[in-house]
Design a protein around this motif. Sequence first.
Motif, PDB file in Angstrom:
ATOM      1  N   GLY A  70       0.850  -1.174   0.000  1.00  0.00           N
ATOM      2  CA  GLY A  70       0.000   0.000   0.000  1.00  0.00           C
ATOM      3  C   GLY A  70       0.892   1.233   0.000  1.00  0.00           C
ATOM      4  N   PHE A  71       0.598   2.190  -0.879  1.00  0.00           N
ATOM      5  CA  PHE A  71       1.472   3.351  -1.061  1.00  0.00           C
ATOM      6  C   PHE A  71       0.763   4.614  -0.600  1.00  0.00           C
ATOM      7  CE2 PHE A  71       3.975   6.469  -3.480  1.00  0.00           C
ATOM      8  CZ  PHE A  71       5.262   5.992  -3.260  1.00  0.00           C
ATOM      9  N   PRO A  72       1.461   5.474   0.176  1.00  0.00           N
ATOM     10  CA  PRO A  72       0.761   6.605   0.793  1.00  0.00           C
ATOM     11  C   PRO A  72       0.471   7.775  -0.133  1.00  0.00           C
ATOM     12  CG  PRO A  72       3.088   6.599   1.429  1.00  0.00           C
ATOM     13  CD  PRO A  72       2.841   5.328   0.661  1.00  0.00           C
ATOM     14  N   ASN A  73       1.256   7.945  -1.195  1.00  0.00           N
ATOM     15  CA  ASN A  73       1.101   9.128  -2.044  1.00  0.00           C
ATOM     16  C   ASN A  73       0.144   8.873  -3.198  1.00  0.00           C
ATOM     17  OD1 ASN A  73       3.038  10.376  -0.420  1.00  0.00           O
ATOM     18  ND2 ASN A  73       4.722   9.759  -1.759  1.00  0.00           N
ATOM     19  N   VAL A  74      -0.670   9.857  -3.499  1.00  0.00           N
ATOM     20  CA  VAL A  74      -1.655   9.715  -4.578  1.00  0.00           C
ATOM     21  C   VAL A  74      -0.980   9.708  -5.941  1.00  0.00           C
ATOM     22  CG1 VAL A  74      -3.611  10.836  -5.714  1.00  0.00           C
ATOM     23  CG2 VAL A  74      -3.496  10.767  -3.214  1.00  0.00           C
ATOM     24  N   ASP A  75       0.003  10.587  -6.132  1.00  0.00           N
ATOM     25  CA  ASP A  75       0.587  10.796  -7.453  1.00  0.00           C
ATOM     26  C   ASP A  75       1.775   9.856  -7.655  1.00  0.00           C
ATOM     27  OD1 ASP A  75       1.049  11.826  -9.919  1.00  0.00           O
ATOM     28  OD2 ASP A  75       1.846  13.748  -9.246  1.00  0.00           O
ATOM     29  N   ASP A  76       1.495   8.607  -8.015  1.00  0.00           N
ATOM     30  CA  ASP A  76       2.557   7.611  -8.192  1.00  0.00           C
ATOM     31  C   ASP A  76       2.199   6.699  -9.351  1.00  0.00           C
ATOM     32  OD1 ASP A  76       5.019   6.157  -6.961  1.00  0.00           O
ATOM     33  OD2 ASP A  76       3.533   4.600  -7.343  1.00  0.00           O
ATOM     34  N   ALA A  77       3.101   6.574 -10.319  1.00  0.00           N
ATOM     35  CA  ALA A  77       2.815   5.808 -11.533  1.00  0.00           C
ATOM     36  C   ALA A  77       2.783   4.309 -11.302  1.00  0.00           C
ATOM     37  CB  ALA A  77       3.856   6.140 -12.601  1.00  0.00           C
ATOM     38  N   ASN A  78       3.337   3.827 -10.198  1.00  0.00           N
ATOM     39  CA  ASN A  78       3.355   2.389  -9.929  1.00  0.00           C
ATOM     40  C   ASN A  78       2.088   1.884  -9.247  1.00  0.00           C
ATOM     41  OD1 ASN A  78       5.864   1.320 -10.958  1.00  0.00           O
ATOM     42  ND2 ASN A  78       6.900   2.574  -9.433  1.00  0.00           N
ATOM     43  N   SER A  79       1.078   2.719  -9.156  1.00  0.00           N
ATOM     44  CA  SER A  79      -0.176   2.315  -8.512  1.00  0.00           C
ATOM     45  C   SER A  79      -1.324   2.157  -9.509  1.00  0.00           C
ATOM     46  CB  SER A  79      -0.555   3.329  -7.424  1.00  0.00           C
ATOM     47  OG  SER A  79       0.450   3.412  -6.435  1.00  0.00           O
ATOM     48  N   TYR A  80      -1.024   2.130 -10.805  1.00  0.00           N
ATOM     49  CA  TYR A  80      -2.068   1.958 -11.815  1.00  0.00           C
ATOM     50  C   TYR A  80      -2.224   0.485 -12.191  1.00  0.00           C
ATOM     51  CZ  TYR A  80      -2.453   6.978 -12.666  1.00  0.00           C
ATOM     52  OH  TYR A  80      -2.676   8.324 -12.527  1.00  0.00           O
ATOM     53  N   TRP A  81      -3.482   0.066 -12.327  1.00  0.00           N
ATOM     54  CA  TRP A  81      -3.824  -1.319 -12.658  1.00  0.00           C
ATOM     55  C   TRP A  81      -4.845  -1.327 -13.795  1.00  0.00           C
ATOM     56  CZ3 TRP A  81      -1.354  -5.093  -9.765  1.00  0.00           C
ATOM     57  CH2 TRP A  81      -0.693  -4.642  -8.603  1.00  0.00           C
ATOM     58  N   VAL A  82      -4.628  -2.218 -14.760  1.00  0.00           N
ATOM     59  CA  VAL A  82      -5.566  -2.383 -15.876  1.00  0.00           C
ATOM     60  C   VAL A  82      -6.562  -3.471 -15.503  1.00  0.00           C
ATOM     61  CG1 VAL A  82      -5.800  -2.756 -18.351  1.00  0.00           C
ATOM     62  CG2 VAL A  82      -3.647  -1.844 -17.431  1.00  0.00           C
ATOM     63  N   VAL A  83      -7.841  -3.173 -15.631  1.00  0.00           N
ATOM     64  CA  VAL A  83      -8.892  -4.136 -15.286  1.00  0.00           C
ATOM     65  C   VAL A  83      -9.115  -5.065 -16.479  1.00  0.00           C
ATOM     66  CG1 VAL A  83     -11.256  -4.429 -14.470  1.00  0.00           C
ATOM     67  CG2 VAL A  83      -9.957  -2.376 -13.829  1.00  0.00           C
ATOM     68  N   ARG A  84      -8.914  -6.352 -16.260  1.00  0.00           N
ATOM     69  CA  ARG A  84      -9.021  -7.345 -17.330  1.00  0.00           C
ATOM     70  C   ARG A  84     -10.046  -8.422 -16.964  1.00  0.00           C
ATOM     71  NH1 ARG A  84      -6.283  -4.849 -21.456  1.00  0.00           N
ATOM     72  NH2 ARG A  84      -4.057  -4.630 -21.044  1.00  0.00           N
ATOM     73  N   PRO A  85     -10.681  -9.030 -17.954  1.00  0.00           N
ATOM     74  CA  PRO A  85     -11.575 -10.168 -17.678  1.00  0.00           C
ATOM     75  C   PRO A  85     -10.777 -11.464 -17.535  1.00  0.00           C
ATOM     76  CG  PRO A  85     -11.570  -9.715 -20.023  1.00  0.00           C
ATOM     77  CD  PRO A  85     -10.677  -8.668 -19.384  1.00  0.00           C
ATOM     78  N   GLU A  86     -11.486 -12.519 -17.136  1.00  0.00           N
ATOM     79  CA  GLU A  86     -10.906 -13.863 -17.239  1.00  0.00           C
ATOM     80  C   GLU A  86     -10.547 -14.133 -18.698  1.00  0.00           C
ATOM     81  OE1 GLU A  86     -12.615 -17.529 -15.087  1.00  0.00           O
ATOM     82  OE2 GLU A  86     -14.291 -16.130 -15.242  1.00  0.00           O
ATOM     83  N   PRO A  87      -9.504 -14.911 -18.960  1.00  0.00           N
ATOM     84  CA  PRO A  87      -9.247 -15.306 -20.349  1.00  0.00           C
ATOM     85  C   PRO A  87     -10.337 -16.260 -20.851  1.00  0.00           C
ATOM     86  CG  PRO A  87      -7.747 -16.426 -18.846  1.00  0.00           C
ATOM     87  CD  PRO A  87      -8.517 -15.453 -18.020  1.00  0.00           C
ATOM     88  N   ASP A  88     -10.454 -16.340 -22.151  1.00  0.00           N
ATOM     89  CA  ASP A  88     -11.390 -17.275 -22.796  1.00  0.00           C
ATOM     90  C   ASP A  88     -12.844 -16.993 -22.424  1.00  0.00           C
ATOM     91  OD1 ASP A  88      -9.176 -18.631 -23.934  1.00  0.00           O
ATOM     92  OD2 ASP A  88      -8.925 -19.757 -22.070  1.00  0.00           O
ATOM     93  N   THR A  89     -13.174 -15.716 -22.225  1.00  0.00           N
ATOM     94  CA  THR A  89     -14.568 -15.323 -22.049  1.00  0.00           C
ATOM     95  C   THR A  89     -14.941 -14.379 -23.186  1.00  0.00           C
ATOM     96  OG1 THR A  89     -14.145 -13.334 -20.733  1.00  0.00           O
ATOM     97  CG2 THR A  89     -14.276 -15.440 -19.538  1.00  0.00           C
ATOM     98  N   SER A  90     -16.215 -14.074 -23.292  1.00  0.00           N
ATOM     99  CA  SER A  90     -16.670 -13.160 -24.344  1.00  0.00           C
ATOM    100  C   SER A  90     -16.543 -11.694 -23.930  1.00  0.00           C
ATOM    101  CB  SER A  90     -18.136 -13.468 -24.694  1.00  0.00           C
ATOM    102  OG  SER A  90     -18.962 -13.292 -23.549  1.00  0.00           O
ATOM    103  N   ALA A  91     -16.120 -11.433 -22.690  1.00  0.00           N
ATOM    104  CA  ALA A  91     -15.993 -10.053 -22.213  1.00  0.00           C
ATOM    105  C   ALA A  91     -14.953  -9.295 -23.026  1.00  0.00           C
ATOM    106  CB  ALA A  91     -15.625 -10.045 -20.737  1.00  0.00           C
ATOM    107  N   LYS A  92     -15.232  -8.016 -23.256  1.00  0.00           N
ATOM    108  CA  LYS A  92     -14.325  -7.196 -24.054  1.00  0.00           C
ATOM    109  C   LYS A  92     -14.194  -5.818 -23.409  1.00  0.00           C
ATOM    110  CE  LYS A  92     -18.119  -5.834 -27.140  1.00  0.00           C
ATOM    111  NZ  LYS A  92     -19.138  -6.448 -26.258  1.00  0.00           N
ATOM    112  N   SER A  93     -13.196  -5.069 -23.856  1.00  0.00           N
ATOM    113  CA  SER A  93     -12.991  -3.721 -23.339  1.00  0.00           C
ATOM    114  C   SER A  93     -14.251  -2.884 -23.528  1.00  0.00           C
ATOM    115  CB  SER A  93     -11.816  -3.052 -24.054  1.00  0.00           C
ATOM    116  OG  SER A  93     -10.612  -3.692 -23.719  1.00  0.00           O
ATOM    117  N   GLY A  94     -14.619  -2.167 -22.476  1.00  0.00           N
ATOM    118  CA  GLY A  94     -15.824  -1.341 -22.501  1.00  0.00           C
ATOM    119  C   GLY A  94     -17.028  -2.005 -21.872  1.00  0.00           C
ATOM    120  N   ASP A  95     -16.973  -3.318 -21.636  1.00  0.00           N
ATOM    121  CA  ASP A  95     -18.081  -4.000 -20.956  1.00  0.00           C
ATOM    122  C   ASP A  95     -18.080  -3.627 -19.474  1.00  0.00           C
ATOM    123  OD1 ASP A  95     -18.800  -5.241 -23.287  1.00  0.00           O
ATOM    124  OD2 ASP A  95     -18.108  -7.243 -22.711  1.00  0.00           O
TER     125      ASP A  95
END
Length: 218
Positions: A70-95
Motif C-alpha cells: 500500500g502506497f501513501p502518495n496519490v501521485d505515483d505511476a506504480n499504482s495503476y492497474w488495468v482491469v481485465r476479464p478472465e481469459p477465454d470469455t466473451s468479455a471485451k474492453s468497454g463492458d
Amino acid sequence: MALSMLGLAVFLFVTMDSDYTTSTAYAAASEGVEITYGSVIKLMHEKTKFRLHSHDVPYGSGSGQQSVTGFPNVDDANSYWVVRPEPDTSAKSGDNIKSGTIIRLQHMKTRKWLHSHLHASPISGNLEVSCFGDDNNSDTGDYWRLEIEGSGKSWRQDQRVRLLHVDTSGFLHSHNKKYSRIAGGQQEVCGVREKKADNVWLAAEGIYLPTAESKASM
C-alpha cells in the motif's frame, strides 16, 4: 494531478490496447463513473487511504515474487492497474462489470498480474499477495471475484468493493502494519479469509473507458 492524468493518457495512446485510441477514454474526475474492462485505475484502501501498489522489487521471503504494497502518495505511476476479464470469455474492453464477476488486475508498469497463494505474507503471516506472470502468462492465482457492497449491481467509482481471491478464499486486505526497510513507509497488502473492514477498497484515480453501450451510441 491534471498533469499526471494527461501523461497517463498519452502513455496509453502510445503503448496500450487499441481501445484507448479508438474510443473516448477519459480521466475520472467525479464519483459515479462506471468501471469497465480496459480501464486503468488506482484502488484506494478505504480505511487508510493508501493505494494498491507494486514495483520491480521481489519479496525477500515467501514466494520471492514481485512485491505488492500500500502506497501513501496519490501521485505515483506504480499504482495503476488495468482491469481485465478472465481469459477465454466473451468479455471485451468497454463492458461493465457486475458484482460476482471474476476479474484480473494487471500492473500497468510491469505487466504482471495481481496474484495470491498460500505463502505467508512478510509482516502479519497472512496470505501473501504478489505480482506474477506477464502479458502471455496468467493462471487461476490471478483470479479475483468482485463483491460490491450494498445494492449496486455494476462496479462504479463510488462503490465500496471487496476482492475475493478465487484459489485461496482470501480477501484483498491491507492495514497499518508498515515496512521499515526496502519499502519504508509503505504498508503490507495481504489476503485474509475473514470479511473485515480492512478489506474494503474503492476505485480512485484513473483513465476509464466508456461503456460499450456509450461507444455504440457515439
